[in-house]
Design a protein around this motif. Structure first.
Motif, PDB file in Angstrom:
ATOM      1  N   ASP A 114       1.636   7.232  10.514  1.00  0.00           N
ATOM      2  CA  ASP A 114       0.486   8.286   8.480  1.00  0.00           C
ATOM      3  C   ASP A 114       1.489   9.561   8.904  1.00  0.00           C
ATOM      4  O   ASP A 114       1.135  10.241   9.187  1.00  0.00           O
ATOM      5  CB  ASP A 114      -1.047   8.335   9.268  1.00  0.00           C
ATOM      6  N   THR A 116       0.476  11.334   6.701  1.00  0.00           N
ATOM      7  CA  THR A 116      -0.050  12.597   6.751  1.00  0.00           C
ATOM      8  C   THR A 116       0.056  13.628   7.791  1.00  0.00           C
ATOM      9  O   THR A 116      -1.431  14.867   7.295  1.00  0.00           O
ATOM     10  CB  THR A 116      -1.748  12.803   5.954  1.00  0.00           C
ATOM     11  N   GLU A 118       1.891  13.855  10.676  1.00  0.00           N
ATOM     12  CA  GLU A 118       2.942  14.006  10.934  1.00  0.00           C
ATOM     13  C   GLU A 118       3.244  15.184  11.153  1.00  0.00           C
ATOM     14  O   GLU A 118       4.445  15.793  10.617  1.00  0.00           O
ATOM     15  CB  GLU A 118       3.640  12.538  10.398  1.00  0.00           C
ATOM     16  N   ALA A 129       4.814  11.872   0.956  1.00  0.00           N
ATOM     17  CA  ALA A 129       3.378  10.734   1.180  1.00  0.00           C
ATOM     18  C   ALA A 129       2.571  11.430  -0.521  1.00  0.00           C
ATOM     19  O   ALA A 129       2.395  11.018  -1.108  1.00  0.00           O
ATOM     20  CB  ALA A 129       2.074  11.772   1.871  1.00  0.00           C
ATOM     21  N   ARG A 134       3.024   6.110   3.446  1.00  0.00           N
ATOM     22  CA  ARG A 134       1.952   6.544   4.349  1.00  0.00           C
ATOM     23  C   ARG A 134       2.831   6.211   6.255  1.00  0.00           C
ATOM     24  O   ARG A 134       2.286   6.656   6.707  1.00  0.00           O
ATOM     25  CB  ARG A 134       0.549   5.485   4.337  1.00  0.00           C
ATOM     26  N   ALA A 135       3.706   5.173   6.019  1.00  0.00           N
ATOM     27  CA  ALA A 135       3.642   4.538   7.120  1.00  0.00           C
ATOM     28  C   ALA A 135       5.012   4.741   6.782  1.00  0.00           C
ATOM     29  O   ALA A 135       5.585   3.892   5.884  1.00  0.00           O
ATOM     30  CB  ALA A 135       3.160   3.220   7.538  1.00  0.00           C
ATOM     31  N   SER A 160       0.741   2.249   2.628  1.00  0.00           N
ATOM     32  CA  SER A 160      -0.491   1.887   4.338  1.00  0.00           C
ATOM     33  C   SER A 160      -0.906   2.924   4.551  1.00  0.00           C
ATOM     34  O   SER A 160       0.396   2.766   5.746  1.00  0.00           O
ATOM     35  CB  SER A 160      -1.490   0.478   4.630  1.00  0.00           C
ATOM     36  N   PRO A 161      -1.935   3.810   5.849  1.00  0.00           N
ATOM     37  CA  PRO A 161      -1.875   4.576   6.998  1.00  0.00           C
ATOM     38  C   PRO A 161      -2.171   3.135   8.241  1.00  0.00           C
ATOM     39  O   PRO A 161      -2.590   2.135   7.857  1.00  0.00           O
ATOM     40  CB  PRO A 161      -2.885   4.902   7.266  1.00  0.00           C
ATOM     41  N   ASN A 162      -0.854   3.451   8.731  1.00  0.00           N
ATOM     42  CA  ASN A 162      -0.497   2.454  10.065  1.00  0.00           C
ATOM     43  C   ASN A 162      -0.446   1.233   9.658  1.00  0.00           C
ATOM     44  O   ASN A 162      -1.453  -0.551  10.022  1.00  0.00           O
ATOM     45  CB  ASN A 162      -1.962   2.348  10.603  1.00  0.00           C
TER      46      ASN A 162
END
Length: 260
Positions: A114, A116, A118, A129, A134-135, A160-162
């Motif tokens: 993620d 946001t 890092e 971002a 996100r990833a 998408s995060p993760n």
């Protein structure tokens, strides 16, 4: 047609170390055949990117970073404009996953679930971002003997995060290995030929971006970083590639100016 459930089952089988062949194994077999017949480095990179978007559905954006003879980073193959911008920002800031993993002395693999949250890349992560990413997973290209050191990286981004799970990462490591071996087996893999075959467009883009930055700096009395930010923001606002915008400004600077 292979379903998403088939892919997921095959990914789980792959991670578990089972040998039952499935759609993923079939795609790797087909990729091997296509890479063995690839006539040039360009073809190798394009075919691996096609396979990446097929085998890793969450890989919404992908690119290759290569290092040229003078140690400069370039993006010779990508899946779209955003990929170029993500990579260019890393080359400019000298930080980020593709720079980190491509460096011969680097960790070979750079992963951020993620961006946001890092801290490793304080300038690049927030900028990425802002571009909606996100990833990220970047893994080095190491062709082996006689070179034996990184010549670049395969970079994959998710919105998408993760968004890139452990199985995706394993697949990407295999894809990078396929790309590395294919590059080593391709006649055009010498440093001089890489520059001639792949980096001409990148070098031209770098030159025209430099011209556009110089025009903005002279007109507004700003620094090189501030001028680049003006170009980047305008490129995003107009949905025009950064190099195209820079070329237009360089060629028509007497007629136009960029927004403040």
């Amino acid at each position: 047609m292979t379903s998403e459930q088939d892919w997921q089952r095959d990914k789980e089988t792959f991670v578990a170390g089972e040998t039952r062949p499935g759609p993923l194994a079939g795609e790797f077999a087909r990729l091997t055949g296509r890479l063995l017949s690839a006539p040039s480095v360009e073809d190798v990179l394009e075919r691996v990117l096609e396979a990446t978007t097929l085998m890793v559905p969450s890989a919404e954006i992908a690119s290759f970073t290569l290092i040229d003879a003078d140690g400069q980073f370039h993006t010779p193959a990508e899946t779209g404009k955003v990929a170029i911008e993500l990579d260019l920002l890393q080359y400019r800031f000298r930080e980020g996953p593709c720079v980190e993993s491509a460096e011969p002395a680097g960790p070979a693999v750079a992963i951020a679930p993620d961006l946001t949250d890092e801290p490793r890349w304080p300038r690049w992560a927030p900028a990425a971002a802002e571009l909606g990413v996100r990833a990220v997973v970047s893994t080095a290209l190491i062709p082996g003997a006689p070179m034996g050191r990184s010549i670049g990286a395969l970079n994959v981004y998710s919105r998408s995060p993760n968004g890139l799970d452990e199985a995706d990462r394993d697949v990407l490591l295999l894809l990078a290995t396929h790309a590395s071996l294919a590059l080593a087996a391709t006649d055009a893999v010498t440093r001089a030929e890489l520059q001639a075959a792949h980096l001409r467009t990148a070098i031209d883009s770098r030159d025209v971006i430099g011209q556009a930055k110089g025009i903005i700096m002279a007109r507004r009395g700003v620094s090189a970083d501030e001028a680049f930010d003006v170009l980047r923001r305008t490129s995003q606002d107009l949905n025009v590639k950064l190099a195209e915008l820079a070329r237009t400004l360089a060629e028509r600077h007497a007629e136009i100016d960029l927004p403040g």
